[in-house]
Scaffold this motif. Sequence first.
Motif, mmCIF file in Angstrom:
data_model
loop_
_atom_site.group_PDB
_atom_site.id
_atom_site.type_symbol
_atom_site.label_atom_id
_atom_site.label_comp_id
_atom_site.label_asym_id
_atom_site.label_seq_id
_atom_site.Cartn_x
_atom_site.Cartn_y
_atom_site.Cartn_z
ATOM 1 N N LYS A 34 0.833 -1.206 0.000
ATOM 2 C CA LYS A 34 0.000 0.000 0.000
ATOM 3 C C LYS A 34 0.870 1.259 0.000
ATOM 4 O O LYS A 34 0.639 2.192 -0.758
ATOM 5 C CB LYS A 34 -0.934 -0.005 1.199
ATOM 6 N N THR A 70 3.099 1.469 -3.421
ATOM 7 C CA THR A 70 2.361 1.775 -4.649
ATOM 8 C C THR A 70 1.471 3.002 -4.513
ATOM 9 O O THR A 70 0.905 3.460 -5.502
ATOM 10 C CB THR A 70 1.480 0.587 -5.066
ATOM 11 N N THR A 125 -1.393 3.184 -3.413
ATOM 12 C CA THR A 125 -2.742 2.861 -3.870
ATOM 13 C C THR A 125 -3.768 3.240 -2.816
ATOM 14 O O THR A 125 -3.466 3.259 -1.625
ATOM 15 C CB THR A 125 -2.876 1.364 -4.208
ATOM 16 N N GLU A 126 -4.954 3.530 -3.285
ATOM 17 C CA GLU A 126 -6.046 3.846 -2.375
ATOM 18 C C GLU A 126 -7.125 2.772 -2.388
ATOM 19 O O GLU A 126 -8.121 2.899 -1.684
ATOM 20 C CB GLU A 126 -6.625 5.217 -2.722
ATOM 21 N N GLU A 161 6.756 -0.395 -11.559
ATOM 22 C CA GLU A 161 6.161 -0.267 -10.227
ATOM 23 C C GLU A 161 6.289 -1.570 -9.444
ATOM 24 O O GLU A 161 6.504 -1.544 -8.225
ATOM 25 C CB GLU A 161 4.691 0.137 -10.339
ATOM 26 N N LEU A 174 -0.621 -2.047 -11.918
ATOM 27 C CA LEU A 174 0.799 -1.763 -11.757
ATOM 28 C C LEU A 174 1.568 -2.020 -13.048
ATOM 29 O O LEU A 174 1.308 -2.984 -13.754
ATOM 30 C CB LEU A 174 1.400 -2.621 -10.643
ATOM 31 N N MET A 193 -4.787 -3.586 -9.593
ATOM 32 C CA MET A 193 -4.002 -2.435 -9.167
ATOM 33 C C MET A 193 -3.443 -1.638 -10.338
ATOM 34 O O MET A 193 -3.058 -0.493 -10.182
ATOM 35 C CB MET A 193 -2.856 -2.887 -8.248
#
Length: 91
Positions: A15, A18, A20-21, A40, A36, A34
């Motif tokens: 988390k 990356t 990410t939310e 990444e 990616l 995701m």
Amino acid sequence: MKIQDVKKKIIEVIKESTETEITLTSETELFADMGLSSVEVVVMLGDLEDAFGIDIPAVDIRNVRTIGELSDLIIFILKGDKTPTSIGGEL
């Protein structure tokens, strides 16, 4: 360290790495869910290697699609087992 603690830490590192939310679970797909890029993923793997003090061989990551599969691989490496990891125990 308990396996559940390792899995929780893996999700935390992913988390953060990356940024990410989305909600991450063991079923979350690294590419499909995701989105990616390969760069990444390399950065994320480096962050995971640093967090756990391990090396994740590129050959082992080729077939990993989900966070759960990645967690299983990291647990396998941490345990140093020659056989597949059993989930639910302690390292």
